[in-house]
Design a protein around this motif. Structure first.
Motif, PDB file in Angstrom:
ATOM      1  N   ARG A 197     -24.838 -98.150 -82.611  1.00  0.00           N
ATOM      2  CA  ARG A 197     -25.045 -96.694 -81.503  1.00  0.00           C
ATOM      3  C   ARG A 197     -24.248 -96.554 -80.608  1.00  0.00           C
ATOM      4  O   ARG A 197     -23.637 -97.537 -79.827  1.00  0.00           O
ATOM      5  CB  ARG A 197     -26.700 -96.792 -81.173  1.00  0.00           C
ATOM      6  CG  ARG A 197     -27.079 -95.388 -80.555  1.00  0.00           C
ATOM      7  CD  ARG A 197     -28.465 -95.536 -80.225  1.00  0.00           C
ATOM      8  NE  ARG A 197     -29.532 -95.767 -81.191  1.00  0.00           N
ATOM      9  CZ  ARG A 197     -29.726 -94.922 -82.138  1.00  0.00           C
ATOM     10  NH1 ARG A 197     -29.602 -93.612 -81.861  1.00  0.00           N
ATOM     11  NH2 ARG A 197     -30.737 -95.133 -82.698  1.00  0.00           N
ATOM     12  N   HIS A 205     -24.754 -80.013 -89.105  1.00  0.00           N
ATOM     13  CA  HIS A 205     -25.187 -79.992 -90.331  1.00  0.00           C
ATOM     14  C   HIS A 205     -24.123 -80.284 -91.330  1.00  0.00           C
ATOM     15  O   HIS A 205     -24.176 -81.538 -92.229  1.00  0.00           O
ATOM     16  CB  HIS A 205     -25.822 -78.555 -90.855  1.00  0.00           C
ATOM     17  CG  HIS A 205     -26.923 -78.119 -90.247  1.00  0.00           C
ATOM     18  ND1 HIS A 205     -27.578 -79.128 -89.688  1.00  0.00           N
ATOM     19  CD2 HIS A 205     -27.261 -76.832 -89.994  1.00  0.00           C
ATOM     20  CE1 HIS A 205     -28.622 -78.142 -88.903  1.00  0.00           C
ATOM     21  NE2 HIS A 205     -28.532 -76.896 -89.106  1.00  0.00           N
ATOM     22  N   ASN A 245     -23.466 -84.335 -90.506  1.00  0.00           N
ATOM     23  CA  ASN A 245     -24.448 -85.083 -91.359  1.00  0.00           C
ATOM     24  C   ASN A 245     -24.197 -85.165 -92.764  1.00  0.00           C
ATOM     25  O   ASN A 245     -25.155 -85.968 -93.488  1.00  0.00           O
ATOM     26  CB  ASN A 245     -25.608 -84.783 -90.742  1.00  0.00           C
ATOM     27  CG  ASN A 245     -26.073 -85.161 -89.248  1.00  0.00           C
ATOM     28  OD1 ASN A 245     -25.721 -86.431 -88.768  1.00  0.00           O
ATOM     29  ND2 ASN A 245     -26.548 -84.359 -88.439  1.00  0.00           N
ATOM     30  N   GLU A 259     -24.243 -90.772 -95.659  1.00  0.00           N
ATOM     31  CA  GLU A 259     -25.478 -91.121 -95.311  1.00  0.00           C
ATOM     32  C   GLU A 259     -25.602 -92.343 -94.176  1.00  0.00           C
ATOM     33  O   GLU A 259     -26.521 -92.437 -93.482  1.00  0.00           O
ATOM     34  CB  GLU A 259     -26.391 -91.368 -96.491  1.00  0.00           C
ATOM     35  CG  GLU A 259     -25.945 -92.710 -97.046  1.00  0.00           C
ATOM     36  CD  GLU A 259     -27.021 -93.193 -98.324  1.00  0.00           C
ATOM     37  OE1 GLU A 259     -27.714 -92.350 -98.671  1.00  0.00           O
ATOM     38  OE2 GLU A 259     -26.756 -94.320 -98.962  1.00  0.00           O
ATOM     39  N   THR A 303     -24.788 -90.846 -88.783  1.00  0.00           N
ATOM     40  CA  THR A 303     -25.447 -89.857 -88.515  1.00  0.00           C
ATOM     41  C   THR A 303     -25.261 -89.434 -87.130  1.00  0.00           C
ATOM     42  O   THR A 303     -24.661 -90.151 -85.999  1.00  0.00           O
ATOM     43  CB  THR A 303     -26.821 -90.093 -88.345  1.00  0.00           C
ATOM     44  OG1 THR A 303     -27.291 -91.373 -87.517  1.00  0.00           O
ATOM     45  CG2 THR A 303     -27.365 -90.821 -90.013  1.00  0.00           C
ATOM     46  N   ALA A 305     -27.416 -86.998 -83.830  1.00  0.00           N
ATOM     47  CA  ALA A 305     -28.630 -86.386 -83.461  1.00  0.00           C
ATOM     48  C   ALA A 305     -27.882 -85.713 -82.111  1.00  0.00           C
ATOM     49  O   ALA A 305     -27.570 -86.495 -81.132  1.00  0.00           O
ATOM     50  CB  ALA A 305     -29.773 -87.323 -83.155  1.00  0.00           C
ATOM     51  N   ILE A 335     -24.591 -90.994 -81.932  1.00  0.00           N
ATOM     52  CA  ILE A 335     -24.034 -91.474 -83.016  1.00  0.00           C
ATOM     53  C   ILE A 335     -24.734 -92.536 -83.331  1.00  0.00           C
ATOM     54  O   ILE A 335     -24.807 -93.658 -82.664  1.00  0.00           O
ATOM     55  CB  ILE A 335     -22.613 -91.681 -82.965  1.00  0.00           C
ATOM     56  CG1 ILE A 335     -21.839 -90.582 -82.769  1.00  0.00           C
ATOM     57  CG2 ILE A 335     -21.970 -92.413 -84.195  1.00  0.00           C
ATOM     58  CD1 ILE A 335     -21.738 -89.479 -83.978  1.00  0.00           C
ATOM     59  N   LYS A 336     -25.312 -92.691 -84.690  1.00  0.00           N
ATOM     60  CA  LYS A 336     -25.873 -93.989 -85.079  1.00  0.00           C
ATOM     61  C   LYS A 336     -25.125 -94.376 -86.646  1.00  0.00           C
ATOM     62  O   LYS A 336     -25.348 -93.446 -87.399  1.00  0.00           O
ATOM     63  CB  LYS A 336     -27.327 -94.069 -85.309  1.00  0.00           C
ATOM     64  CG  LYS A 336     -28.077 -94.923 -85.994  1.00  0.00           C
ATOM     65  CD  LYS A 336     -27.872 -96.326 -85.228  1.00  0.00           C
ATOM     66  CE  LYS A 336     -28.540 -97.767 -85.990  1.00  0.00           C
ATOM     67  NZ  LYS A 336     -28.284 -98.838 -85.321  1.00  0.00           N
ATOM     68  N   ILE A 350     -25.673 -96.389 -89.877  1.00  0.00           N
ATOM     69  CA  ILE A 350     -26.816 -96.989 -90.460  1.00  0.00           C
ATOM     70  C   ILE A 350     -26.523 -98.471 -90.918  1.00  0.00           C
ATOM     71  O   ILE A 350     -27.212 -99.549 -90.584  1.00  0.00           O
ATOM     72  CB  ILE A 350     -27.199 -96.267 -91.596  1.00  0.00           C
ATOM     73  CG1 ILE A 350     -27.630 -94.826 -91.016  1.00  0.00           C
ATOM     74  CG2 ILE A 350     -28.838 -96.915 -92.196  1.00  0.00           C
ATOM     75  CD1 ILE A 350     -28.626 -94.506 -89.907  1.00  0.00           C
TER      76      ILE A 350
END
Length: 539
Positions: free
Chosen positions: A86, A105, A108, A112, A115, A117, A134-135, A137
């Motif tokens: 992150r 959009h 993202n 997958e 990400t 937010a 920013i993350k 995964i």
């Protein structure tokens, strides 16, 4: 990247996928396993371990997150340190968030594993508040996907429009029989509304509720933003305030906005200066459509009829959780604040205390937790909400003769935030604010609580009150109802301390002579020190 179980001998250099507690030692997930770690795992008898093994074409999670955050960075935004995949961006100064929603959009949809937010477009951000995160995964992601995300990030236009110093005048109109107290209150509320935007109320004047009088006041006003609030609501373009704007040489761009409360706002211009005819709800400190317009003007963003027409989605302000209370009925509105209450967090497992539940240690003949609750009662607060979890029945028994309301947190093992959420979700609708108290701080005094309540004034911008002793912030913290949604959004084994940085413009520090705001009981040594002292807040 390869992911799955392997023999320890094949795991050197790999990333530990899940935390392990073995042989009296805890290995945290994300650890890059060394030769020493491998020998330890083999000695502990493990025949396999779940790991992530990045390929040569992969970027590690922190490196990928940092690269993307740096691409998003813009003036007014600061990139934080990347950790656990992150990387956050923070506002350096107060302002409004700017971005292209559709571009977010598209970003993202790149992969997958990547990400982003953000706060909503045109959301108000305080200095130090997180604006975007920013993350990544998985533990690693292909470089080709990061490259595609970097291209998408360049289209987002994430930024911060800082609030700019501008002069503001408030013109109020008077009808016979109106009290001076109404005008004083409106001036006070307006000044408090402008302050978080970096705006001051440079001048205020009261004129008769007549077209000629208002027009004259507008013509003589040199300020950058002109606010006019009438003795009666604006009902038509021919009404006093719109007519006065036209008479002064201005142009009415729009009367009415799809925002509730705030429908009866008038947007106009006098030369290159905005003129706002205010709705009646502007006399209240509660958020309304005026705030949405003022925020944009303070940030130097243009506001026209089309801008206001686009405020309908999200314009039902009166029903969103940030409102101090949901709408009831016309005769139920009041500017009188409700009572202040308290939540006592008593669900913890006291891990650092060993086998002893620290809340039940007796001091001066009573459990520590009982001292905390008695202090709240002595300060004049209503019966507190006590959040139970570990050893709930014993905690209830310790307060059997004390007026409290219990709320059980079945998820207490998942961390402190779950207890905060359980308590906040149970707050009565009438409470205007709430202390969040730790159950292991028996040396907080009633005088400290009263001092915090005296400083508490959400209408004046003091919606979070924090005790300070010798330069150090302590507990408990008093939160206004407007911040309850932020408390409900907490997650993990953390409290609300980080919110103080994000909401620093709302924080009032209250100096207290009592060191009790810094003294909790986490270890046997701290418990012994407490027993050696005489509690000063016994009443």
């Amino acid at each position: 990247m390869r992911f799955g179980p392997v023999a320890p001998k094949d795991a050197e250099g790999a990333i530990l996928a899940h935390s392990l507690s073995v042989g009296g030692r805890r290995l945290r997930k994300g650890l890059r396993l060394t030769a020493d770690d491998i020998r330890f795992l083999e000695a502990a008898g493990l025949d396999q371990v779940v790991v992530a093994q990045p390929d040569a074409e992969d970027l590690l999670e922190d490196d990928a997150a940092r690269l993307l955050a740096e691409r998003l960075a813009a003036p007014g935004l600061r990139v934080g340190k990347a950790a656990t995949g992150r990387c956050n961006l923070y506002a350096d100064v107060p302002g409004l968030v700017t971005l292209d929603v559709e571009a977010v959009h598209r970003f993202n949809l790149v992969d997958e594993a990547i990400t982003l937010a953000t706060l909503p477009r045109h959301a108000r951000a305080a200095a130090g508040q997180m604006v975007a995160t920013i993350k990544i995964i998985p533990y690693a992601v292909p470089r080709t996907r990061v490259a595609a995300a970097l291209e998408a990030a360049a289209e987002i236009g994430l930024g911060l429009a800082p609030f700019q110093r501008q002069r503001v005048a408030l013109i109020q109109t008077r009808l016979p029989g109106q009290s001076d107290a109404l005008f004083a209150k409106t001036e006070r509320v307006t000044a408090a509304r402008l302050a978080p935007l970096g705006l001051g109320l440079d001048r205020t004047l009261i004129v008769p509720h007549e077209t000629a009088a208002v027009a004259g006041a507008l013509q003589d006003a040199p300020e950058d933003i002109l606010l006019v609030i009438g003795a009666s609501a604006i009902a038509d373009r021919q009404d006093v305030i719109p007519a006065a704007i036209v008479r002064a040489g201005g142009h009415v761009e729009r009367l009415g906005m799809p925002v509730d409360p705030g429908n009866l706002l008038c947007l106009a211009r006098l030369g290159d200066r905005p003129v706002l005819g205010l709705p009646g709800c502007a006399r209240s400190p509660k958020r309304n459509g005026l705030d949405m317009v003022l925020e944009r003007l303070a940030a130097g963003l243009s506001v026209d009829s089309r801008t206001i027409a686009h405020m309908g989605v999200g314009g039902l302000i009166d029903e969103i959780p940030e409102r101090p209370t949901p709408r009831r009925s016309a005769d139920a509105t009041s500017d009188q604040p409700g009572p202040i209450g308290a939540i006592v967090l008593a669900a913890g497992q006291s891990r650092r205390m060993g086998e002893t539940n620290k809340l039940l240690i007796e001091v001066d003949g009573r459990p520590i937790l009982a001292h905390v609750v008695r202090t709240l009662c002595a300060a004049g607060l209503p019966p507190p909400i006590v959040v139970t979890g570990c050893e709930a029945e014993r905690v209830r028994a310790a307060l059997a003769d004390t007026p409290v309301r219990f709320v059980h947190n079945a998820d207490f093992a998942d961390g402190l935030s779950t207890s905060i959420r359980a308590g906040v979700s149970s707050i009565p609708e009438t409470w205007s604010g709430c202390f969040i108290c730790l159950g292991d701080m028996p040396e907080v005094t009633p005088a400290t609580l009263r001092a915090l309540m005296e400083a508490f004034d959400p209408a004046a911008g003091r919606s979070i009150c924090v005790p300070v002793h010798e330069g150090r912030r302590g507990n408990p913290v008093l939160w206004a109802r407007q911040h309850f949604p932020r408390l409900m959004a907490l997650s993990g084994d953390v409290g609300a301390r980080h919110l103080l940085a994000e909401l620093q413009d709302a924080v009032a520090e209250v100096e207290t002579p009592s060191p009790g705001v810094l003294q909790d009981v986490d270890t046997p040594a701290q418990a012994e020190a407490l027993l050696a002292r005489k509690l000063q807040n016994i009443v």
